[in-house]
Write a protein that holds these residues in place. Sequence first.
Motif, mmCIF file in Angstrom:
data_model
loop_
_atom_site.group_PDB
_atom_site.id
_atom_site.type_symbol
_atom_site.label_atom_id
_atom_site.label_comp_id
_atom_site.label_asym_id
_atom_site.label_seq_id
_atom_site.Cartn_x
_atom_site.Cartn_y
_atom_site.Cartn_z
ATOM 1 N N LEU A 33 0.851 -1.187 0.000
ATOM 2 C CA LEU A 33 0.000 0.000 0.000
ATOM 3 C C LEU A 33 0.884 1.233 0.000
ATOM 4 O O LEU A 33 1.965 1.232 0.605
ATOM 5 C CB LEU A 33 -0.881 -0.017 1.256
ATOM 6 C CG LEU A 33 -1.965 1.019 1.407
ATOM 7 C CD1 LEU A 33 -2.991 0.917 0.270
ATOM 8 C CD2 LEU A 33 -2.664 0.858 2.751
ATOM 9 N N ASP A 87 1.154 0.757 8.667
ATOM 10 C CA ASP A 87 -0.169 0.910 8.074
ATOM 11 C C ASP A 87 -0.393 2.353 7.656
ATOM 12 O O ASP A 87 0.335 3.259 8.072
ATOM 13 C CB ASP A 87 -1.278 0.427 9.002
ATOM 14 C CG ASP A 87 -1.324 1.189 10.325
ATOM 15 O OD1 ASP A 87 -0.608 2.188 10.483
ATOM 16 O OD2 ASP A 87 -2.091 0.789 11.208
ATOM 17 N N LEU A 90 -7.063 4.334 6.235
ATOM 18 C CA LEU A 90 -7.904 4.088 5.065
ATOM 19 C C LEU A 90 -9.331 4.570 5.308
ATOM 20 O O LEU A 90 -9.824 4.560 6.439
ATOM 21 C CB LEU A 90 -7.945 2.594 4.738
ATOM 22 C CG LEU A 90 -6.615 1.924 4.412
ATOM 23 C CD1 LEU A 90 -6.819 0.427 4.228
ATOM 24 C CD2 LEU A 90 -5.978 2.541 3.191
ATOM 25 N N GLY A 94 -11.657 1.684 1.613
ATOM 26 C CA GLY A 94 -10.323 1.128 1.426
ATOM 27 C C GLY A 94 -9.319 2.013 0.711
ATOM 28 O O GLY A 94 -8.255 1.548 0.324
ATOM 29 N N LYS A 95 -9.614 3.303 0.547
ATOM 30 C CA LYS A 95 -8.669 4.211 -0.098
ATOM 31 C C LYS A 95 -7.841 4.931 0.969
ATOM 32 O O LYS A 95 -8.339 5.232 2.054
ATOM 33 C CB LYS A 95 -9.402 5.247 -0.959
ATOM 34 C CG LYS A 95 -10.067 4.629 -2.160
ATOM 35 C CD LYS A 95 -10.593 5.704 -3.075
ATOM 36 C CE LYS A 95 -11.187 5.044 -4.321
ATOM 37 N NZ LYS A 95 -11.359 5.988 -5.390
#
Length: 113
Positions: A33, A87, A90, A94-95
């Motif tokens: 990510l 992490d 989000l 999920g963006k």
Amino acid sequence: MVDRIKDTFVSAGHTIYPSPIEGEIGKHPKVRLVSVVGVPDAAKGHAIYAEVVPVAGEQLKASELKQFLRGKLPAYNIPARIRIVKDIPLSPVGKALHRAVQDNFGKRQGAKR
């Protein structure tokens, strides 16, 4: 180039669109990510800052990502700062929440003073 206008920024006279930078970083096999934002920079107006979450179990260095991006992006589109994180905040769909990434950067800068 299609990007939300509030996500674009100017760095050293270049209009920066985060999406294509995120797309190229996301092609690295160790990246799970990524979020790219502009952060204040006295010399450039804004600097390109990326937070990157590696694939579970993988070790990743900012220098490795910068080398990976050379030749794939113009030099002015390669992030000046890359931080490897566990992490990224989000949204419910999920963006990556770019504003939260900018806020995290600001908090870390304030803690260094």
